[in-house]
Design a protein around this motif. Structure first.
Motif, short mmCIF file in Angstrom:
data_model
loop_
_atom_site.label_atom_id
_atom_site.label_comp_id
_atom_site.label_asym_id
_atom_site.label_seq_id
_atom_site.Cartn_x
_atom_site.Cartn_y
_atom_site.Cartn_z
N GLN A 86 15.93 6.72 16.82
CA GLN A 86 14.74 7.51 16.54
C GLN A 86 13.46 6.76 16.90
N CYS A 87 12.47 7.52 17.39
CA CYS A 87 11.12 7.02 17.56
C CYS A 87 10.24 7.88 16.67
N TYR A 88 9.48 7.25 15.77
CA TYR A 88 8.65 7.96 14.80
C TYR A 88 7.17 7.64 15.03
N ALA A 89 6.31 8.61 14.78
CA ALA A 89 4.88 8.36 14.64
C ALA A 89 4.58 8.49 13.15
N ILE A 90 3.97 7.45 12.58
CA ILE A 90 3.75 7.40 11.14
C ILE A 90 2.27 7.16 10.87
N ASP A 91 1.71 7.98 10.00
CA ASP A 91 0.31 7.87 9.63
C ASP A 91 0.04 6.52 8.96
N LEU A 92 -0.94 5.81 9.45
CA LEU A 92 -1.25 4.48 8.94
C LEU A 92 -1.75 4.49 7.50
N ASN A 93 -2.44 5.55 7.10
CA ASN A 93 -3.05 5.59 5.76
C ASN A 93 -2.07 5.88 4.64
N ASP A 94 -1.09 6.78 4.89
CA ASP A 94 -0.21 7.19 3.80
C ASP A 94 1.29 7.04 4.08
N ILE A 148 0.85 -1.20 0.00
CA ILE A 148 0.00 0.00 0.00
C ILE A 148 0.88 1.25 0.00
N TRP A 149 1.88 1.25 0.88
CA TRP A 149 2.87 2.33 0.90
C TRP A 149 4.19 1.81 1.45
N HIS A 150 5.24 2.57 1.18
CA HIS A 150 6.60 2.24 1.62
C HIS A 150 7.25 3.52 2.11
N ARG A 151 7.90 3.46 3.26
CA ARG A 151 8.61 4.61 3.82
C ARG A 151 10.05 4.19 4.10
N ALA A 152 11.02 4.85 3.46
CA ALA A 152 12.44 4.59 3.71
C ALA A 152 12.88 5.49 4.87
#
Length: 168
Positions: free
Chosen positions: A112-120, A84-88
């Protein structure tokens, strides 16, 4: 127990993780991930994009969240296995947890600690610790906890990632 089935689905190498979600067994290797029906072992889908997976997958909203040793994070459709999506994230070993209240993934990578939007897959906030984070963060109500190799426990505000407190 009694053996239900045996399935060889990959010639590349050993299994790096396995997890069960409802009627599916989700399995990862060095060069792919796949889903099989729990009762029969029949393959439902394979995904060759999701390679070098480093931790247990996270399930939320018909999505399978996978992190790998290269610092990549993937959201995969649980039903058909399509990305659905990929984040490098440009670092090593991605460890994920779910923040269901805010419909996002909380990810630990390197320091690092990240908060990442589930949809995009967009990054909502980032917090940097003083040491490596080598396990998934824990999300409890409005606080995200992560431990680091600097021997510190960090408590972050889930909404914006600001430090609430730390303890060594």
């Amino acid at each position: 127990g009694q053996k239900l089935w045996v399935k060889t689905v990959n010639d590349y190498g050993g299994i790096t993780w396995i997890n069960v979600d409802g009627d599916l067994v989700i399995v990862g290797w060095e060069n792919q991930s796949c889903a099989m029906y729990k009762k029969t072992g029949q393959i439902v889908w394979k995904n060759d994009e999701t390679q070098f997976i480093s931790s247990q997958p996270v399930f939320i909203d018909n999505k399978l969240i996978l992190g790998n040793r290269k610092g990549d994070l993937y959201a995969v459709n649980r039903t058909n296995g399509k990305t659905i999506w990929h984040r490098a994230l440009q670092q090593q070993n991605v460890y994920s947890s779910v923040d269901t209240i805010r419909n996002r993934i909380v990810v630990a990578v390197d320091t690092q600690c990240y908060a990442i939007d589930l949809n995009d897959g967009n990054i909502e906030w980032t917090f940097t610790t003083d040491g490596m984070i080598v396990s998934p963060p824990s999300v409890v109500d409005n606080i995200i906890f992560c431990g680091s190799t600097d021997t510190t426990i960090y408590a972050l505000a889930a909404e914006d990632g600001k430090l609430r407190w730390k303890n060594t």
